[in-house]
Design a protein around this motif. Structure first.
Motif, PDB file in Angstrom:
ATOM      1  N   VAL A 184       0.866  -0.953  -0.109  1.00  0.00           N
ATOM      2  CA  VAL A 184       0.095   0.012   0.013  1.00  0.00           C
ATOM      3  C   VAL A 184       0.886   1.323  -0.050  1.00  0.00           C
ATOM      4  CG1 VAL A 184      -1.798   1.290   1.233  1.00  0.00           C
ATOM      5  CG2 VAL A 184      -1.704  -1.242   1.343  1.00  0.00           C
ATOM      6  N   GLY A 185       0.530   2.084  -1.024  1.00  0.00           N
ATOM      7  CA  GLY A 185       1.590   3.306  -0.817  1.00  0.00           C
ATOM      8  C   GLY A 185       1.046   4.034   0.065  1.00  0.00           C
ATOM      9  N   ALA A 186       1.828   4.783   0.874  1.00  0.00           N
ATOM     10  CA  ALA A 186       1.442   5.774   2.148  1.00  0.00           C
ATOM     11  C   ALA A 186       2.441   6.671   2.515  1.00  0.00           C
ATOM     12  CB  ALA A 186       1.362   4.743   3.398  1.00  0.00           C
ATOM     13  N   TYR A 187       2.109   7.647   3.179  1.00  0.00           N
ATOM     14  CA  TYR A 187       2.888   8.815   3.787  1.00  0.00           C
ATOM     15  C   TYR A 187       2.552   8.764   5.118  1.00  0.00           C
ATOM     16  CZ  TYR A 187      -1.040  11.875   3.462  1.00  0.00           C
ATOM     17  OH  TYR A 187      -2.497  12.616   3.588  1.00  0.00           O
ATOM     18  N   LEU A 188       3.320   9.561   5.984  1.00  0.00           N
ATOM     19  CA  LEU A 188       3.353   9.729   7.283  1.00  0.00           C
ATOM     20  C   LEU A 188       2.507  11.101   7.293  1.00  0.00           C
ATOM     21  CD1 LEU A 188       6.616   8.258   8.883  1.00  0.00           C
ATOM     22  CD2 LEU A 188       4.053   7.279   8.843  1.00  0.00           C
ATOM     23  N   GLN A 189       1.493  11.447   8.231  1.00  0.00           N
ATOM     24  CA  GLN A 189       0.940  12.512   8.271  1.00  0.00           C
ATOM     25  C   GLN A 189       1.785  13.835   8.588  1.00  0.00           C
ATOM     26  OE1 GLN A 189      -1.864  13.193  11.300  1.00  0.00           O
ATOM     27  NE2 GLN A 189      -3.168  14.672  10.121  1.00  0.00           N
ATOM     28  N   PRO A 194       6.959   9.529   2.394  1.00  0.00           N
ATOM     29  CA  PRO A 194       6.564   8.556   1.797  1.00  0.00           C
ATOM     30  C   PRO A 194       6.991   7.196   1.995  1.00  0.00           C
ATOM     31  CG  PRO A 194       8.132   9.611   0.374  1.00  0.00           C
ATOM     32  CD  PRO A 194       8.012  10.189   1.794  1.00  0.00           C
ATOM     33  N   GLY A 195       6.152   6.134   1.775  1.00  0.00           N
ATOM     34  CA  GLY A 195       6.860   4.792   1.925  1.00  0.00           C
ATOM     35  C   GLY A 195       6.027   3.778   1.456  1.00  0.00           C
ATOM     36  N   ILE A 196       5.971   2.497   1.624  1.00  0.00           N
ATOM     37  CA  ILE A 196       5.195   1.550   1.414  1.00  0.00           C
ATOM     38  C   ILE A 196       4.959   0.619   2.383  1.00  0.00           C
ATOM     39  CG2 ILE A 196       5.043  -0.465  -0.222  1.00  0.00           C
ATOM     40  CD1 ILE A 196       7.002   0.602  -2.127  1.00  0.00           C
ATOM     41  N   THR A 226      -3.052   6.286   3.234  1.00  0.00           N
ATOM     42  CA  THR A 226      -2.893   6.020   2.120  1.00  0.00           C
ATOM     43  C   THR A 226      -2.487   7.181   1.159  1.00  0.00           C
ATOM     44  OG1 THR A 226      -5.194   6.253   1.396  1.00  0.00           O
ATOM     45  CG2 THR A 226      -4.469   3.919   2.062  1.00  0.00           C
ATOM     46  N   SER A 227      -1.518   6.984   0.249  1.00  0.00           N
ATOM     47  CA  SER A 227      -0.942   8.237  -0.488  1.00  0.00           C
ATOM     48  C   SER A 227      -1.717   8.333  -1.848  1.00  0.00           C
ATOM     49  CB  SER A 227       0.372   7.973  -0.885  1.00  0.00           C
ATOM     50  OG  SER A 227       0.686   6.775  -1.858  1.00  0.00           O
ATOM     51  N   GLY A 228      -2.529   7.170  -2.330  1.00  0.00           N
ATOM     52  CA  GLY A 228      -3.584   7.277  -3.392  1.00  0.00           C
ATOM     53  C   GLY A 228      -2.515   7.387  -4.781  1.00  0.00           C
ATOM     54  N   LEU A 229      -1.230   7.038  -4.588  1.00  0.00           N
ATOM     55  CA  LEU A 229      -0.158   7.067  -5.693  1.00  0.00           C
ATOM     56  C   LEU A 229      -0.438   6.002  -6.670  1.00  0.00           C
ATOM     57  CD1 LEU A 229       2.953   8.961  -4.095  1.00  0.00           C
ATOM     58  CD2 LEU A 229       1.112   9.978  -5.765  1.00  0.00           C
TER      59      LEU A 229
END
Length: 317
Positions: A184-189, A194-196, A226-229
């Protein structure tokens, strides 16, 4: 020749007659009290009478016990049945109460949160799990006839669950984010890193966010979204919070162990996202951990920035 009557026998007979008449007189009903002789006799025999009474009662109960055994056994069996029935009714009532609470949360999310995010969702019950991959796959009770399609995101009011990978007319298979094959493409608020997000082998509610740039500080309690990328998930769905941070084995990136918002061990109902259009959620319109407004502290209620709430980057469906 006349027989002689012994005078001693005559005296004794007279005394006995007088004693009998005296006893009759003094024991007649309506007397005000006992004679000294009667009182002495009663005081002397009262303890023995009490003992005899108790012994008699005990013997009566002992002799009656075998006779009452069948009745007592039947009454005991009936009482046990009543207790079992009451326990069963209590368990059913508790199940209904818990199910009602869960469904109320789903309905509340559908009616209040999903419209703010411009999401269309379909509720579905978890019908089963893959015995060979308990923490990786679930089966839903709805399928094509309810609008479910492969690739759709699956969520709960708490956050991200996974995505539909296979679907039939009346069922669907979901790959959970706790499965090592899920990415899951993600990011820390807080840090915007960014990360996976990947599942861990043998873990149920613990996942790892990898490939975090080493020059970006990561804090415990920061929220992963989730980053949505990747195009598989809408942007801004809560995933979990950072428990601890470490270096990857290569030494080039950081990785963070996340505690998922969703309780995967007690997953019984979910929402399948059947439609989504990116919009900017108004500040304060979403509850934790979806809440609008960027966080300034790790683990604070804000989970989605006002300009990022539903993925303004255009990712999604």
């Amino acid at each position: 020749m006349k027989a002689k009557v012994p005078w001693r026998a005559l005296v004794i007979a007279i005394i006995l007659v007088m004693a009998t008449l005296s006893l009759i007189r003094y024991t007649a009903p309506g007397r005000g009290g006992f004679t000294p002789l009667e009182a002495a006799l009663r005081d002397l025999t009262a303890p023995a009478g009490s003992v005899f009474t108790r012994v008699g009662n005990s013997l009566s109960r002992v002799l009656a016990f075998p006779v009452s055994l069948p009745r007592l056994a039947e009454e005991n069996r009936r009482l046990k049945q009543e207790v079992d029935q009451l326990k069963a009714q209590l368990y059913v009532a508790q199940e209904y109460r818990q199910e009602n609470q869960r469904l109320k949360q789903l309905l509340d999310f559908q009616s209040r949160v999903a419209p703010v995010l411009n999401m269309k969702t379909v509720p579905a019950a978890v019908a089963g799990r893959d015995p060979s991959n308990w923490s990786g796959m679930i089966l839903l009770s709805k399928g094509l006839t309810s609008g479910l399609r492969a690739g759709q995101a699956v969520i709960t009011p708490a956050g991200l669950v996974g995505r539909v990978v296979a679907v039939s007319q009346h069922s669907a298979q979901v790959l959970l984010i706790t499965d090592p094959r899920s990415g899951v493409g993600a990011y820390l608020q807080q840090s915007r890193s960014p990360g996976i997000v990947l599942g861990e082998v043998g873990a149920v509610s613990s996942i790892v966010m990898t490939h975090i740039p080493s020059d970006i500080p990561v804090h415990e309690g920061d929220i992963a979204l989730t980053s949505g990328l990747s195009g598989l998930y809408p942007k801004g769905i809560p995933i979990g919070r950072v428990l601890r941070v470490s270096r990857e084995s290569s030494g080039l990136f950081q990785q963070a162990t996340l505690d998922t918002f969703v309780d995967f061990e007690r997953l019984e109902e979910v929402l399948v996202v059947t439609g989504y259009q990116p919009v900017a959620a108004p500040a304060g319109a979403l509850p934790y951990p979806w809440g609008a407004g960027a966080s300034t502290n790790p683990g604070s209620p804000g989970a989605i920035g006002a300009g990022e709430a539903a993925g303004e980057s255009g990712d999604g469906w």
